[in-house]
Enzyme design. Structure first.
Site, short mmCIF file in Angstrom:
data_model
loop_
_atom_site.label_atom_id
_atom_site.label_comp_id
_atom_site.label_asym_id
_atom_site.label_seq_id
_atom_site.Cartn_x
_atom_site.Cartn_y
_atom_site.Cartn_z
N ASP A 1 -24.40 51.92 -23.44
CA ASP A 1 -23.75 52.13 -23.53
C ASP A 1 -22.45 51.84 -22.61
OD1 ASP A 1 -22.38 48.73 -22.26
OD2 ASP A 1 -24.25 47.73 -23.30
N HIS B 1 -28.82 40.35 -22.78
CA HIS B 1 -28.34 39.67 -24.37
C HIS B 1 -27.18 38.14 -24.02
CE1 HIS B 1 -25.86 42.95 -22.54
NE2 HIS B 1 -24.26 42.47 -23.86
N ASP B 2 -26.36 38.94 -22.65
CA ASP B 2 -25.11 36.84 -22.74
C ASP B 2 -26.03 36.41 -21.64
OD1 ASP B 2 -23.62 39.29 -22.81
OD2 ASP B 2 -23.60 40.10 -20.92
N ASP C 1 -21.00 48.70 -18.12
CA ASP C 1 -20.40 47.66 -18.63
C ASP C 1 -18.99 47.14 -17.80
OD1 ASP C 1 -20.78 45.24 -20.91
OD2 ASP C 1 -18.35 45.74 -20.81
N GLU D 1 -23.62 47.16 -14.37
CA GLU D 1 -23.07 45.68 -14.88
C GLU D 1 -22.60 45.10 -13.33
OE1 GLU D 1 -22.74 41.86 -17.43
OE2 GLU D 1 -20.77 43.54 -18.02
#
Ligand code: GLC
Ligand code: CA
Length: 568
Positions: A107, A339-340, A210, A267
């Protein structure tokens, strides 16, 4: 018949026919009993991942971090958090994964670092010096007002007093422990490229990048009309207005990614239609980006309490539109959870469909779309949301903030809890449910976050040996997607929707060398479809299906893939 609208070059990337898996390290598998998942834990589970057909592993941030935002606040980009292991564990993971033909994505979190990073500490010591220019630091207005009225993603102003400098403030798009890096400063960009190159040269295949659309700010900072009663305006609004993101992204692509043949997944939220080509087209900044169109469904300007629930039909329409939009441009990475977000079974399936049948049917619908399917840990066994009983149980910063926002908006405690619990990021961050022993087999110690009590029923161990389990269905899906006869069609074939007006039926062709019809009957009622020519069933979420002449009867929550044989 390969998608003609894409160039030859785009049609030849190594990752088109692959399957990816997201690991949220802290909750995946704990190898040493300290209650925290770790890199050695991933090494121990590589065979499990291989058995699932995984080719690409995305690891959530594992760098040293104070964990104000669970690792998305990095204090040293050139190391591994000691709670996760060491650099040599990471090297071993890269090597062991490579032995199994699995590539690792890390990430890349470079919109911001941690306030405990040495850059920020030095900036506090000397705001006008070299490291001060790594951040966005503004003088406090004489009137005492903040420089602007932007609201951070996690709530409250984006401006925070610079420690040790009462007259100055620094900008943070997310948590106040995540100061934004100033990409306008060429030295910052060079630092980022060095970090990314250093990791790639260690053997990783690339990055998930990210919050990358936030790196370009609207400068100079100005006030915007308030969008809530707090008098602030969401920082994301300025991001939409800012111009020049492409310069940074293009530079990073040319300096780091292209020379190393990196696989990069951006992202990217709310990409405008005209940006898609620039993002993931022929010479796009990234190899692919997540299709978040459906993830954003139902979202409203006010807090989570104002968001609309989402139906399967909304999901289907949204994904259909997104797939059509991207057709001649590039490839999405397809997700139903991460995960969000809450668990997909809770977000998309109604109570009546939150069963293994419903989960298989939803899985089939998204997994066969054009693009790279990403499985989020635990999704393959159908993990569900955590049954929060009190707001004290939240760990995630957004959930805590949204609970407060709901109360301020006048919701009573019960409704505020229900709202925050339904959308909490903690839902997908609970420990992976490996088996039905203590702590779901995740740790021999005390898990950092409680295990979902549902683990006695939903766990990988139970599903391992049961041939009709969701886990084994995922294995069959990967197997089929990568089978010699079908890989080209699934990787490159067109997406052509079918029966669009039938509510709850998500049906589409993947048409390339073959014609494959994916039918997912995402509702309780039966559905009957006519299949004109000869056909064969390639995959079925249930053990039987019924046909009558050229009519195929799908039961409620049944999904199948049909190969249409034009010769018959
Ligand atoms: C991304 C991450 C999220 C994190 C945020 C700030 O959206 O997925 O978990 O909180 O960026 O880094
Ligand atoms: Ca551990």
């Amino acid at each position: 018949m390969i998608n003609k609208t894409l160039s030859e070059k785009q049609n030849k990337q190594w990752w088109y026919g692959k399957i990816a898996y997201q690991i949220y390290l802290k909750s995946f598998y704990d190898s040493n009993g300290d209650g925290i998942g770790d890199i050695r834990g991933v090494i121990l589970k590589l065979d499990y991942l291989k058995s699932l057909g995984v080719d690409i592993l995305w690891l959530s941030p594992c760098y040293p971090s104070p964990w104000a935002d669970q690792g998305y606040d990095i204090s040293d980009y050139y190391n591994i958090d000691p709670r996760y292991g060491t650099l040599s564990d990471m090297d071993e993971l890269i090597a062991e994964a490579a032995n199994r033909k699995i590539s690792i994505l890390m990430d890349l979190v470079v919109n911001h670092c941690s306030d405990e990073h040495e850059w920020f500490k030095k900036a506090c010591e000397d705001p006008d010096g070299r490291y001060g220019r790594y951040f966005y630091i503004e003088d406090r207005r004489i009137s005492g007002e903040l420089p602007t009225n932007q609201r951070s993603v996690f709530g409250g102003s984006v401006w925070e007093p610079l420690p040790g400098n009462p007259g100055k403030l620094y900008l943070h798009t997310f948590h106040k422990k995540q100061p934004d890096l100033n990409w306008e400063n060429p030295e910052v960009r060079e630092s980022v490229y060095s970090i990314a190159s250093w990791w790639m040269d260690r053997g990783i295949a690339g990055f998930r990048i990210d919050a990358v659309t936030y790196i370009k700010k609207e400068l100079p900072f100005i006030n915007r009309p308030a969008d809530r009663e707090d008098g602030l305006c969401y920082i994301g609004r300025s991001k939409e207005i800012a111009e020049g993101l492409s310069v940074f992204l293009g530079e990073m692509r040319d300096r780091v990614f292209v020379p190393r043949h990196a696989l990069t997944i951006g992202e990217v939220f709310n990409a405008q239609e005209n940006e898609t080509e620039a993002m993931i087209g022929e010479n796009g900044y990234f190899s692919s980006m997540f299709d978040f169109s459906h993830i954003s469904l139902g979202q409203k300007k006010l807090g989570w309490y104002s968001w609309d629930p989402v139906t399967i039909e909304d999901y289907k329409k949204c994904v259909t539109e997104a797939q059509q939009r991207i057709a001649g441009i590039g490839y999405f990475s397809n997700v139903i959870e991460n995960h969000d977000r809450p668990r997909a079974a809770n977000r998309y399936l109604p109570d009546s469909g939150r069963s293994e049948d419903g989960k298989k049917c939803l899985a089939l619908a998204y997994f066969m779309l054009r693009g790279i399917p990403f499985i989020y840990q635990g999704q393959e066994i159908g993990m569900e949301n955590y049954p929060f009983k009190s707001a004290d149980e939240f760990d995630d910063v957004t959930s805590i903030d949204e609970y407060r926002v709901s109360l301020e908006a006048g919701l009573d405690e019960e409704r505020a809890l229900e709202t925050a619990a339904g959308l909490s990021r903690d839902n997908t961050r609970t420990p992976m449910q490996w088996d039905d022993t203590d702590n779901a087999g995740f740790t021999t110690g005390e898990p950092w976050f409680p295990v979902n009590p549902g683990y006695k029923v939903i766990n990988a161990g139970e599903q391992e040996g049961r041939s009709d389990s969701l886990l084994n269905f995922y294995r069959r899906m990967s197997g089929l997607r990568k089978a010699k006869e079908y890989i080209n069609t699934f990787a490159y074939g067109d997406f052509i929707p079918e029966y669009e007006d039938r509510e709850g039926l998500f049906a589409y062709h993947r048409r390339g060398e073959k014609d494959l019809l994916v039918l997912a009957n995402l509702k309780e009622e039966e559905e009957v479809v006519r299949i004109a020519s000869g056909f064969g069933i390639l995959l079925n979420t249930m053990d039987e299906f019924s046909t009558e002449k050229d009519m195929l009867h799908l039961r409620g929550w049944q999904g199948v893939i049909v190969e249409i044989d034009e010769k018959k």
